[in-house]
Write an enzyme that holds these catalytic residues in place. Structure first.
Site, PDB file in Angstrom:
ATOM      1  N   SER A  20     -10.567   0.011   6.920  1.00 38.04           N
ATOM      2  CA  SER A  20      -9.888   0.107   5.622  1.00 38.04           C
ATOM      3  C   SER A  20      -9.205  -1.167   5.138  1.00 38.04           C
ATOM      4  CB  SER A  20      -8.842   1.226   5.656  1.00 38.04           C
ATOM      5  OG  SER A  20      -9.461   2.469   5.542  1.00 38.04           O
TER       6      SER A  20
ATOM      7  N   SER B  37     -10.086   2.128   2.671  1.00 38.34           N
ATOM      8  CA  SER B  37      -9.136   2.812   1.828  1.00 38.34           C
ATOM      9  C   SER B  37      -8.151   1.886   1.113  1.00 38.34           C
ATOM     10  CB  SER B  37      -8.333   3.815   2.662  1.00 38.34           C
ATOM     11  OG  SER B  37      -7.487   3.138   3.581  1.00 38.34           O
TER      12      SER B  37
ATOM     13  N   LYS C 196       0.843  -1.197   0.000  1.00 40.20           N
ATOM     14  CA  LYS C 196       0.000   0.000   0.000  1.00 40.20           C
ATOM     15  C   LYS C 196       0.879   1.248   0.000  1.00 40.20           C
ATOM     16  CE  LYS C 196      -4.008   1.952   2.506  1.00 40.20           C
ATOM     17  NZ  LYS C 196      -4.904   1.837   3.676  1.00 40.20           N
TER      18      LYS C 196
END
Lengths: 494, 95
Positions: free
Chosen positions: A183, A159, A79
């Site tokens: 998330s 997210s 990420k």
């Protein structure tokens, strides 16, 4: 040859060890898959093929000698929130333009220590603020899933939408993600993948771009429960550089996966039965309980009376912490600078141009609730409510509950550019209604795919555990995974 | 509680985010939607409840007050939009 990208992480590991294929071959298969899929899915914001090949070669040398760590030669996506030395690290924000850290986050350093290979950086909501991956400066991630008979693009959740989409679409063997209010778990639920947010303190936050420090935790997204357990074991661990990281031994989580649920008590919180919740989610929840009972668990109704206040309290605590954490982006130390007539003008113009709308909104809310005259009414009250939310869970666990089963999300994935969600920020926030309680209480939570809705879209269940008892979550979610016995592969359209 | 246009501009100044005149109304309605949503916390009886300061029962660790890191200014300024001789360059702040 079989398509190497379709192997589970566990099987890829076996294949590498048995020398059925090399890490360079496996890595190249993923790099090829990314090249062909990324124009459609937008899951990666930066691909690092040279670095990947170099790391894979180094792994192959070790594997050839029968050496190597637990993840030797396994290609992963990271990420964009994790600092990776010399590589794109921008939290998918314009304000960090060009930022390439001189250091490595502790979690990714742990993965490289164990032999993993970095494929690139994954798209996400800007600064991890969002539930649909639409707030990214790099544009939305498109889910590899589509509703039956439809060509409409769906969101992968957020997210960690890039992480979830890349794992589901075979663009990496597993991915790192982070979870501040849901998330990891919400995107995992939307994409038929497994995602775990461990107990607060299990993973070091050092080198992860901060959003809300008392809530942020790193965790993996993977295609199976076993894969998630393998990744979790490498990512976790004490780190003197994060004062909230916990000095506890890290169990071999994969060893707990087949432990079963015999004799466990599973709590069912009545407050998670929401008005307007789709019937198929209610049915799936019941089905999940039946599966656990069939394997020897008992089920107990419990009450978590402050559940409905978790989301509003979160939308005070998280923006407040974000407004402080994001004060560092001022056009001086890194990233974007927009010149102005004086230094204040430069700050204001830089931040106006560098942050997206959702981030600005949250910084403003945080600034307001921390400002003179409002601090007690908003922030202190929210932190008191947080104490009560945590107490609810403690009471349930003290009454003999080993883990709690809930739906992961109140719906399946929705469309990119959903008008209702975009018109009303609060509607988007409601995506996290089942997951946010877990962050507020610092507990571990796992999302596991359990069924599909009427249009063939994945639906997930969530298990919530006692502090530092991720092992029970892996064992119980494995029972759900096995009992569901469904194939959660998307049908390739990209 | 709700915010008016003047407050929106004041928050923008405190947060060091330039809010243009034509953006004020939209921010005002969005902030008020969020503040309206969190208002329900007023229903909760929090008398005698301690505000949470840490989710895990732990004492913050301390370390010896000694230099353990550093001495690489060129790395510190490596990502700066503008630097000179390992200093961050900013517009003049003192006349």
């Amino acid at each position: 040859m079989t398509d190497l990208t379709k192997l589970t992480l566990a099987d890829a590991r076996k294949g590498l060890k048995a020398k059925d294929f090399t890490s360079v071959e496996l890595t190249q298969a993923y790099l090829d898959a990314i090249e062909s899929a990324n124009p459609s899915l937008n899951a990666y914001v930066a691909v690092t093929p040279e670095q990947a090949t170099e790391m894979a070669k180094a792994s192959d040398e070790k594997l050839a000698k029968g050496e190597g760590g637990a993840l030797e030669g396994i290609p992963l996506g990271i990420k964009d929130l994790f600092a990776t030395k010399g590589a794109h690290t921008q939290a998918a924000s314009h304000i960090l333009d060009g930022f390439k850290p001189e250091y490595e986050s502790s979690v990714t350093a742990n993965l490289w220590r164990d032999g993993a290979v970095m494929l690139g950086k994954l798209n996400m909501d800007e600064f991890a603020m969002g539930s649909s991956n639409e707030t990214s400066y790099y544009g939305p991630v498109v889910s590899p899933f589509r509703a039956q008979g439809s060509n409409a693009n769906l969101v992968p959740g957020g997210s960690s939408g890039g992480s979830a989409a890349a794992v589901a679409a075979w663009l990496c063997a597993g991915a790192t993600a982070t979870d501040t209010g849901g998330s990891i778990r919400q995107p995992a639920a939307f994409t038929g993948t497994v995602g775990i947010k461990p107990t607060y303190g299990r993973c070091s936050r050092w080198g992860i771009v901060a959003f809300a420090s008392s809530l942020d935790q790193a965790g993996p997204i993977a295609r199976t429960v076993e894969d998630a357990a393998i990744l979790m074991t490498s990512m976790a661990g004490y780190d003197p550089k994060d004062s909230t990281s916990v000095d506890l031994p890290v169990p071999d989580f994969a060893a707990a996966v087949e432990r079963g649920v015999k004799g466990l008590t599973i709590g069912v919180p009545r407050e998670y039965r929401m008005d307007g919740m789709p019937e198929e989610i209610e049915a799936l929840w019941k089905q999940g309980l039946e599966w656990l009972k069939a394997e020897g668990a008992s089920v107990k109704d419990i009450s978590l009376p402050h559940t409905k206040y978790a989301l509003p309290a979160y939308y005070i605590v998280a923006p407040a912490e974000a407004s402080s954490n994001l004060a560092r982006y001022d056009g001086v130390k890194y990233g974007l600078r927009v010149s102005g007539k004086d230094i204040t003008d430069m700050y204001e113009l830089t931040r106006a141009a560098g942050f997206g709308r959702e981030v600005k909104r949250r910084i403003m809310i945080g600034t307001y609730v921390l400002s003179a005259g409002y601090y007690d009414a908003y922030y202190v009250r929210a932190q008191k409510v947080r104490t009560l939310i945590k107490r609810d869970f403690e009471t349930a666990f003290n009454d003999g509950v080993d883990a709690i089963l809930t739906p992961a999300t109140p719906s399946a994935a929705f469309g990119v550019g959903d008008e209702d969600m975009n018109a009303d920020p609060v509607k988007m926030y409601l995506n996290d209604v089942f997951t946010v309680t877990v962050n507020m209480a610092g507990l571990p939570g796992i999302a596991v795919p359990a069924g599909k809705d009427g249009k063939g879209l994945p639906l997930g269940l969530q298990l919530i555990g006692k502090p530092f008892d991720e092992e029970t979550l892996f064992a119980a979610s494995r029972v759900i995974e096995k009992s569901a016995g469904l194939d959660f592969s998307p049908t390739r359209w990209w | 509680m709700s915010v008016d246009a003047t407050t929106v501009k004041r928050i923008g100044r405190l947060a060091r985010i330039r809010i243009e005149e034509n953006e004020v109304a939209a921010y005002q309605s969005e902030l008020n939607a969020i503040l309206g949503f969190v208002e329900q916390l007023g229903e909760v009886d929090v008398s005698g409840v301690e505000p949470m300061t840490s989710v895990t029962p732990m004492e913050l660790r301390r370390r010896e007050d000694a230099v353990t890191d550093g001495d690489y200014p060129e790395k510190i300024v490596a990502n700066a939009p503008l630097s000179e001789d390992n200093f961050f360059m900013v517009p003049k702040v003192v006349e």
